[in-house]
Write a protein that holds these residues in place. Structure first.
Motif, PDB file in Angstrom:
ATOM      1  N   LEU A  32     -20.241  19.889 -27.022  1.00 27.83           N
ATOM      2  CA  LEU A  32     -19.524  18.917 -26.377  1.00 27.83           C
ATOM      3  C   LEU A  32     -20.641  18.452 -25.251  1.00 27.83           C
ATOM      4  O   LEU A  32     -21.531  19.200 -24.731  1.00 27.83           O
ATOM      5  CB  LEU A  32     -18.606  19.617 -25.372  1.00 27.83           C
ATOM      6  CG  LEU A  32     -17.269  20.117 -26.034  1.00 27.83           C
ATOM      7  CD1 LEU A  32     -16.215  20.686 -25.078  1.00 27.83           C
ATOM      8  CD2 LEU A  32     -16.777  19.232 -27.071  1.00 27.83           C
ATOM      9  N   SER A  33     -20.620  17.129 -25.032  1.00 27.53           N
ATOM     10  CA  SER A  33     -21.498  16.554 -23.888  1.00 27.53           C
ATOM     11  C   SER A  33     -20.911  16.997 -22.670  1.00 27.53           C
ATOM     12  O   SER A  33     -19.778  17.582 -22.597  1.00 27.53           O
ATOM     13  CB  SER A  33     -21.201  15.052 -24.152  1.00 27.53           C
ATOM     14  OG  SER A  33     -19.782  14.656 -23.760  1.00 27.53           O
ATOM     15  N   GLU A  35     -19.769  15.229 -20.153  1.00 23.61           N
ATOM     16  CA  GLU A  35     -18.790  14.650 -19.851  1.00 23.61           C
ATOM     17  C   GLU A  35     -17.630  15.162 -20.478  1.00 23.61           C
ATOM     18  O   GLU A  35     -16.595  15.634 -19.848  1.00 23.61           O
ATOM     19  CB  GLU A  35     -18.914  13.210 -20.211  1.00 23.61           C
ATOM     20  CG  GLU A  35     -18.071  12.301 -19.630  1.00 23.61           C
ATOM     21  CD  GLU A  35     -18.005  11.164 -20.224  1.00 23.61           C
ATOM     22  OE1 GLU A  35     -19.046  10.709 -20.867  1.00 23.61           O
ATOM     23  OE2 GLU A  35     -16.821  10.361 -19.831  1.00 23.61           O
ATOM     24  N   ASP A  36     -17.759  15.535 -21.698  1.00 21.53           N
ATOM     25  CA  ASP A  36     -16.464  16.281 -22.609  1.00 21.53           C
ATOM     26  C   ASP A  36     -15.889  17.615 -22.310  1.00 21.53           C
ATOM     27  O   ASP A  36     -14.750  17.956 -22.043  1.00 21.53           O
ATOM     28  CB  ASP A  36     -16.838  16.166 -24.227  1.00 21.53           C
ATOM     29  CG  ASP A  36     -16.500  14.568 -24.839  1.00 21.53           C
ATOM     30  OD1 ASP A  36     -15.936  13.725 -23.819  1.00 21.53           O
ATOM     31  OD2 ASP A  36     -17.046  14.362 -25.729  1.00 21.53           O
ATOM     32  N   LYS A  39     -14.340  17.325 -18.950  1.00 23.68           N
ATOM     33  CA  LYS A  39     -12.652  16.747 -19.142  1.00 23.68           C
ATOM     34  C   LYS A  39     -12.013  18.179 -19.929  1.00 23.68           C
ATOM     35  O   LYS A  39     -10.860  18.107 -19.566  1.00 23.68           O
ATOM     36  CB  LYS A  39     -12.703  15.650 -20.413  1.00 23.68           C
ATOM     37  CG  LYS A  39     -13.177  14.319 -19.837  1.00 23.68           C
ATOM     38  CD  LYS A  39     -12.789  13.363 -20.757  1.00 23.68           C
ATOM     39  CE  LYS A  39     -13.420  12.023 -20.527  1.00 23.68           C
ATOM     40  NZ  LYS A  39     -13.732  11.222 -21.974  1.00 23.68           N
ATOM     41  N   ALA A  40     -12.617  18.885 -20.875  1.00 28.05           N
ATOM     42  CA  ALA A  40     -11.869  20.097 -21.272  1.00 28.05           C
ATOM     43  C   ALA A  40     -11.671  20.994 -20.280  1.00 28.05           C
ATOM     44  O   ALA A  40     -10.436  21.609 -20.115  1.00 28.05           O
ATOM     45  CB  ALA A  40     -12.623  20.648 -22.324  1.00 28.05           C
ATOM     46  N   GLN A 219     -24.966  13.661 -31.305  1.00 31.18           N
ATOM     47  CA  GLN A 219     -24.514  14.701 -30.178  1.00 31.18           C
ATOM     48  C   GLN A 219     -25.414  15.997 -30.301  1.00 31.18           C
ATOM     49  O   GLN A 219     -25.880  16.409 -28.986  1.00 31.18           O
ATOM     50  CB  GLN A 219     -23.055  14.875 -30.469  1.00 31.18           C
ATOM     51  CG  GLN A 219     -22.563  15.794 -29.355  1.00 31.18           C
ATOM     52  CD  GLN A 219     -21.625  15.099 -28.380  1.00 31.18           C
ATOM     53  OE1 GLN A 219     -22.148  14.012 -27.964  1.00 31.18           O
ATOM     54  NE2 GLN A 219     -20.553  15.731 -28.156  1.00 31.18           N
TER      55      GLN A 219
END
Ligand code: SAH
Ligand code: SF4
Length: 412
Positions: A32-33, A35-36, A39-40, A219
């Motif tokens: 995951l980046s 940012e992601d 969010k998670a 990614q």
């Protein structure tokens, strides 16, 4: 030319049953980046105020220390670790098989659990130790939709694109097995090179066409080259493509790694047959994209791969056309002796012819190393990879599914 000598002298270690965590279907935090990942975490109740700090902590544990167990994250509170374990996984894929060639090349067959829908998939990753460096050859897809006529992978239908997690996990797993995470104890049973050589370079040259899986590959490579994590230099990461022209432009702009082009022919009629994507993006367009690749120089050259096929593309006339075609592009030409696979109609050019071809382009001013075939005895050489998923026996699949259903796959 060496004949195929399956597994002769090579060690094969079939892995023990997968660790339970490896089968978890929970979403992985790997790949995951930032940012992601943030969010998670917020979705699972981490406060906005804390999230940046938590992501930095996790990033460090995952990509600098290489942990694959939340409980090893020493500066993360127990409550937080419990929350992470409940919702996510950071487990490695299962090693189905680990083979060591008599030239030191290592090949892993890895199995990824289905996350969400779909079946488990298997991919091959190859580690090639060389003088002064160690190169990991990473797969981007299971199978390939393109059907280059000399490539073993091309005979296997596309099963699916790998996720960013699955691309990156190949690097993490190799580092585990090679004892290549600093500050971490070498796991029991890891293969540690005698001379301490580790993964210094990666090449997207395993199974699949990386530019047909652009977002996930991007990614994964951005994480592999992130300076606060795995920290590979972009100059030591090479993406090889059969010539997906629009995505070559995007690779230059959005990823910035080194580029390798599977050229293999210098006339459109022949390239149409060897590398069928040429019908869509012919040589002229391909070379235009290469000329436009950002920041090319003598120190940052494009590698052109050229497989040596007897009486097909190996004449000195071809060599001459090759040097004319590449004029003006900072280029290195990598001559690959064809690696045979069961059922192919091609033969490798005679060694003498390969040397003549190499001398010709060398005299025209191009570096033209002949790539020594590596790991042929374990079918790990270029173009020999083919996922075992096709061969995954029914009983294995049933046992696997039974385990999933019984809930043994959950992180505990
Ligand atoms: N799909 C991408 C990357 C994977 S293939 C691509 O085509 O570039 C890695 C390299 O091995 C490519 O240059 C490919 O053309 C070459 N190759 C495929 N089959 C081969 C074989 N049997 N012998 C030698 N090289 C092969
Ligand atoms: Fe796919 Fe590359 Fe093989 Fe062509 S050479 S079939 S693009 S993996």
């Amino acid at each position: 030319m060496a004949t195929l000598d399956f597994l002769n002298g090579a060690e094969t270690a079939t892995a023990k049953p997968a660790p339970k965590a490896g089968l978890a279907e929970k979403p992985s935090l790997i790949g995951l980046s930032r940012e992601d990942m943030g969010k998670a975490l917020v979705e699972k109740g981490v406060s906005e105020r804390q999230v940046k700090m938590r992501v930095s902590q996790l990033w460090h544990w995952l990509y600098v220390r290489g942990v694959s167990d939340f409980d090893h994250m020493l500066n993360v509170s127990k409550d937080m670790r419990e929350m992470l374990k409940e919702h996510f996984t950071i487990a490695r894929p299962e090693i189905v098989e680990e083979q060591v060639s008599n030239d030191g090349t290592r090949k892993w067959l890895l199995r990824f659990p289905p996350r969400g829908a779909g079946r488990p998939v298997e991919v091959e990753t190859v580690y090639i130790p060389e003088e002064g460096r160690g190169t990991l050859c990473i797969s981007s897809q299971v199978g390939c939709t393109l059907t280059c006529s000399f490539c073993h992978t091309g005979t296997q239908k596309l099963v699916r694109n790998l996720t960013a997690e699955e691309v990156l996990a190949q690097l993490l797993l190799a580092r585990d097995r090679l004892g290549d995470f600093p500050d971490r104890e070498t796991p029991a049973g890891a293969i540690v090179p005698n001379d301490g050589r580790k993964v210094s370079n990666i090449v997207m040259m395993g199974m699949g066409e990386p530019l047909y899986n652009f977002e996930n590959v991007k990614q994964a490579l951005l994480i592999a080259t992130d300076g606060d994590g795995l920290s590979l230099s972009k100059r030591r990461v090479t993406l090889s493509t059969s010539g997906v022209v629009p995505e070559i432009y995007r690779t230059g702009e959005e990823i910035g790694v080194m580029l390798a082009i599977s050229l293999h022919a210098v006339r459109d009629e022949l390239r149409d047959m060897l590398v069928p994507i040429n019908k869509k993006y012919p040589l002229k367009e391909l070379l235009e994209a290469c000329r436009a690749y950002p920041s090319l120089s003598n120190a940052r050259r494009i590698t052109f791969e050229y497989v040596m096929l007897k009486d097909v593309n190996d004449s000195l006339e071809d060599a001459k056309l090759l040097t004319q075609l590449l004029k003006g592009i900072p280029a290195k030409i990598n001559l690959i002796p064809f690696n045979p696979w069961p059922g192919t109609n091609y033969q490798c050019s005679d060694w003498e012819q390969i040397e003549k071809f190499a001398d010709f382009i060398n005299q025209a001013g191009y570096a033209s190393p002949i790539r020594t075939p590596r790991g042929r005895d374990i079918l790990a050489a270029c173009g020999q990879l083919k996922s075992e998923s096709e061969r995954m026996r029914k009983v294995d699949r049933m046992a696997y599914e039974a385990m999933m259903i019984a809930g043994h796959g959950e992180d505990d």
